[in-house]
Motif scaffolding. Structure first.
Motif, PDB file in Angstrom:
ATOM      1  N   GLU A   1       0.781  -1.240   0.000  1.00 52.25           N
ATOM      2  CA  GLU A   1       0.000   0.000   0.000  1.00 52.25           C
ATOM      3  C   GLU A   1       0.808   1.282   0.000  1.00 52.25           C
ATOM      4  N   PHE A   2       2.087   1.214  -0.330  1.00 50.30           N
ATOM      5  CA  PHE A   2       2.874   2.428  -0.524  1.00 50.30           C
ATOM      6  C   PHE A   2       2.726   2.798  -1.994  1.00 50.30           C
ATOM      7  N   GLU A   3       2.534   4.073  -2.273  1.00 57.42           N
ATOM      8  CA  GLU A   3       2.339   4.511  -3.651  1.00 57.42           C
ATOM      9  C   GLU A   3       3.427   5.493  -4.047  1.00 57.42           C
ATOM     10  N   GLY A   4       3.608   5.670  -5.360  1.00 61.23           N
ATOM     11  CA  GLY A   4       4.591   6.626  -5.858  1.00 61.23           C
ATOM     12  C   GLY A   4       5.984   6.352  -5.339  1.00 61.23           C
ATOM     13  N   VAL A   5       6.310   5.085  -5.165  1.00 57.61           N
ATOM     14  CA  VAL A   5       7.597   4.707  -4.573  1.00 57.61           C
ATOM     15  C   VAL A   5       8.730   5.013  -5.546  1.00 57.61           C
ATOM     16  N   GLU A   6       9.723   5.731  -5.034  1.00 58.25           N
ATOM     17  CA  GLU A   6      10.877   6.143  -5.835  1.00 58.25           C
ATOM     18  C   GLU A   6      12.118   6.058  -4.947  1.00 58.25           C
TER      19      GLU A   6
ATOM     20  N   GLY B   1      19.238   3.123   0.189  1.00 58.40           N
ATOM     21  CA  GLY B   1      18.164   3.103   1.158  1.00 58.40           C
ATOM     22  C   GLY B   1      17.465   4.430   1.384  1.00 58.40           C
ATOM     23  N   ASN B   2      17.357   5.246   0.358  1.00 55.67           N
ATOM     24  CA  ASN B   2      16.576   6.485   0.414  1.00 55.67           C
ATOM     25  C   ASN B   2      15.332   6.249  -0.431  1.00 55.67           C
ATOM     26  N   VAL B   3      14.159   6.269   0.198  1.00 53.26           N
ATOM     27  CA  VAL B   3      12.925   5.930  -0.503  1.00 53.26           C
ATOM     28  C   VAL B   3      11.897   7.035  -0.318  1.00 53.26           C
ATOM     29  N   LEU B   4      11.424   7.595  -1.415  1.00 53.26           N
ATOM     30  CA  LEU B   4      10.320   8.541  -1.390  1.00 53.26           C
ATOM     31  C   LEU B   4       9.050   7.760  -1.675  1.00 53.26           C
ATOM     32  N   PHE B   5       7.961   8.100  -1.001  1.00 54.92           N
ATOM     33  CA  PHE B   5       6.709   7.386  -1.221  1.00 54.92           C
ATOM     34  C   PHE B   5       5.527   8.222  -0.752  1.00 54.92           C
ATOM     35  N   ASP B   6       4.366   7.849  -1.250  1.00 54.09           N
ATOM     36  CA  ASP B   6       3.104   8.439  -0.814  1.00 54.09           C
ATOM     37  C   ASP B   6       2.369   7.397   0.014  1.00 54.09           C
ATOM     38  N   HIS B   7       1.690   7.865   1.047  1.00 49.45           N
ATOM     39  CA  HIS B   7       0.941   6.972   1.916  1.00 49.45           C
ATOM     40  C   HIS B   7      -0.141   7.792   2.594  1.00 49.45           C
ATOM     41  N   GLU B   8      -1.185   7.110   3.040  1.00 50.75           N
ATOM     42  CA  GLU B   8      -2.178   7.801   3.859  1.00 50.75           C
ATOM     43  C   GLU B   8      -1.444   8.494   4.994  1.00 50.75           C
ATOM     44  N   ASP B   9      -1.914   9.672   5.352  1.00 56.88           N
ATOM     45  CA  ASP B   9      -1.285  10.437   6.418  1.00 56.88           C
ATOM     46  C   ASP B   9      -1.328   9.633   7.717  1.00 56.88           C
ATOM     47  N   ARG B  10      -0.140   9.324   8.258  1.00 59.01           N
ATOM     48  CA  ARG B  10       0.007   8.548   9.495  1.00 59.01           C
ATOM     49  C   ARG B  10       1.218   9.063  10.246  1.00 59.01           C
ATOM     50  N   PRO B  11       1.332   8.703  11.512  1.00 59.38           N
ATOM     51  CA  PRO B  11       2.551   9.053  12.247  1.00 59.38           C
ATOM     52  C   PRO B  11       3.777   8.388  11.600  1.00 59.38           C
TER      53      PRO B  11
END
Length: 183
Positions: free
Chosen positions: A31-36, A42-52
């Motif tokens: 469920e991670f989106e826009g993973v780059e 080990g540097n990962v950008l991603f979109d996710h539902e807003d969570r802590p």
């Protein structure tokens, strides 16, 4: 959806080889989106539902351990937290960007733990250290390669693990995050 950065420690060093394509695939399945990925360390950008961020870090650490049998310190930041960490580093803009690091930590050490690190480091090398928000800021001066200030040395004294990035990498990652969300 919120944009985040995950910093994974000990990836593609010391025998912990992990293809960034495999890491992206594993995160996308959870469920991670826009993973780059940014560089193969080990540097990962991603979109996710807003969570802590701590919950996301635990989730990523579990995925990496479960899928790849790699135990990794994981720190998750949003764009504002990354920008704040860069701004907080007192050596940024003073020392060479490739030698000035922020060692991001999985917890906030106490003042006593930071003091113990400083005392134990005295006389070991010329690095300059400053405490930060869930971070240790370091100017390695002449370089990282010969430093006795290792992750294990710091983690033991600070009571938690972490992963370091230099200012050049952090600024590059922040620029990518700002480009992605229009900030």
């Amino acid at each position: 959806m919120a944009r985040y950065l995950a910093l994974l420690g000990s990836i593609n060093v010391g025998g912990n080889r992990l293809s960034m394509a495999d890491l992206r695939d594993a995160l996308e399945r959870e469920e991670f989106e826009g993973v780059e990925t940014v560089v193969a360390s080990g540097n990962v950008l991603f979109d996710h539902e807003d969570r802590p961020a701590e919950g996301l870090a635990e989730k990523i650490a579990w995925i990496v351990a479960d899928r790849f049998d790699i135990r990794s310190a994981v720190v998750v930041l949003d764009r504002a937290a990354l920008a704040a960490a860069i701004a907080e580093n007192p050596f940024s803009g003073v020392g060479e960007d490739k030698f000035v690091h922020t060692h991001f930590l999985t917890c906030q050490p106490t003042e006593a733990q930071f003091a113990a690190l400083m005392a134990d480091h005295a006389g070991r090398g010329g690095e300059k250290l400053a405490s930060g928000t869930r971070a240790l800021h370091i100017d390695f001066g002449d370089g990282v390669a010969g430093s006795k200030l290792t992750g294990a040395f710091m983690d033991k004294r600070l009571g938690c693990s972490g992963t370091a990035r230099n200012m050049r990498s952090l600024r590059r990652i922040l620029a990518k995050m700002e480009g992605a969300d229009g900030a």
